[in-house]
Design a protein around this motif. Structure first.
Motif, PDB file in Angstrom:
ATOM      1  N   HIS A 125      -7.481  -9.416   4.244  1.00  0.00           N
ATOM      2  CA  HIS A 125      -7.437  -7.961   4.414  1.00  0.00           C
ATOM      3  C   HIS A 125      -6.548  -7.314   3.347  1.00  0.00           C
ATOM      4  CE1 HIS A 125      -7.722  -4.100   6.350  1.00  0.00           C
ATOM      5  NE2 HIS A 125      -6.401  -4.010   6.380  1.00  0.00           N
ATOM      6  N   GLU A 128      -8.419  -7.320   0.110  1.00  0.00           N
ATOM      7  CA  GLU A 128      -9.442  -6.260   0.094  1.00  0.00           C
ATOM      8  C   GLU A 128      -8.837  -4.908  -0.227  1.00  0.00           C
ATOM      9  OE1 GLU A 128     -11.173  -6.471   3.974  1.00  0.00           O
ATOM     10  OE2 GLU A 128     -12.556  -8.089   3.420  1.00  0.00           O
ATOM     11  N   LEU A 129      -7.735  -4.584   0.430  1.00  0.00           N
ATOM     12  CA  LEU A 129      -7.063  -3.302   0.186  1.00  0.00           C
ATOM     13  C   LEU A 129      -6.583  -3.200  -1.258  1.00  0.00           C
ATOM     14  CD1 LEU A 129      -4.979  -2.905   3.462  1.00  0.00           C
ATOM     15  CD2 LEU A 129      -7.018  -1.626   2.788  1.00  0.00           C
ATOM     16  N   ARG A 130      -6.000  -4.251  -1.773  1.00  0.00           N
ATOM     17  CA  ARG A 130      -5.502  -4.227  -3.153  1.00  0.00           C
ATOM     18  C   ARG A 130      -6.641  -4.053  -4.146  1.00  0.00           C
ATOM     19  NH1 ARG A 130      -0.575  -6.677  -4.131  1.00  0.00           N
ATOM     20  NH2 ARG A 130      -0.933  -5.937  -6.241  1.00  0.00           N
ATOM     21  N   GLN A 132      -9.547  -2.582  -3.578  1.00  0.00           N
ATOM     22  CA  GLN A 132     -10.097  -1.233  -3.422  1.00  0.00           C
ATOM     23  C   GLN A 132      -9.244  -0.174  -4.079  1.00  0.00           C
ATOM     24  OE1 GLN A 132     -10.479  -0.626   0.778  1.00  0.00           O
ATOM     25  NE2 GLN A 132     -12.192  -2.039   0.992  1.00  0.00           N
ATOM     26  N   HIS A 133      -7.939  -0.401  -4.126  1.00  0.00           N
ATOM     27  CA  HIS A 133      -7.021   0.636  -4.620  1.00  0.00           C
ATOM     28  C   HIS A 133      -6.446   0.367  -6.001  1.00  0.00           C
ATOM     29  CE1 HIS A 133      -7.021   1.333  -0.229  1.00  0.00           C
ATOM     30  NE2 HIS A 133      -7.142   2.567  -0.652  1.00  0.00           N
TER      31      HIS A 133
END
Length: 135
Positions: A125, A128-130, A132-133
């Motif tokens: 998770h 994924e966040l890293r 995406q941003h």
């Protein structure tokens, strides 16, 4: 200014980034009888060996003199992320994150071999966040 300190710094296999970020900027590794400087930006990923860690670049795999736990605190966390207990990835080389059988996650890198690294479920998770941003 202290000559002994300068010599010790020159012998250190880990040199902080010249831009004074406080994060590791390069490794000095032994290749045969020669020392080679490997910029951290060239590192695709780092893994855990039997005793110590190793760094993987597009041109080779190099033994390091620290553990992954040590390296986590030395590497810039905006560029490097631990994705498994045995793996730290350079996010600048991450291409795609895909799901496999049974929820397994694999991260593909941008090297010629299209290296795929296993991502542990508890770290997927955050990865994924890293991804995406990132800019």
């Amino acid at each position: 200014s202290d000559p002994a300190r300068a010599i010790e710094h020159a012998r250190s296999p880990y040199v902080l980034d010249a831009r004074r970020t406080g994060w590791l900027g390069q490794f000095t590794v032994q290749v045969g009888e020669q020392a080679r400087i490997v910029p951290v930006s060239d590192v695709l990923w780092l893994g855990a060996g039997e005793l110590l860690a190793f760094a993987v670049t597009a041109t080779g795999r190099y033994a390091l003199e620290h553990t992954l736990d040590d390296l986590v605190s030395l590497l810039d966390p905006s560029r490097f992320l631990r994705i498994h207990r045995c793996t730290i990835v350079n996010l600048e080389h991450a291409v795609t994150l895909r799901s496999g059988f049974g929820g397994a996650r694999r991260l593909r890198l941008d090297d010629e071999a299209e290296t795929e690294l296993h991502v542990s479920r508890d770290r997927a998770h955050v990865l994924e966040l890293r991804l995406q941003h990132r800019v």
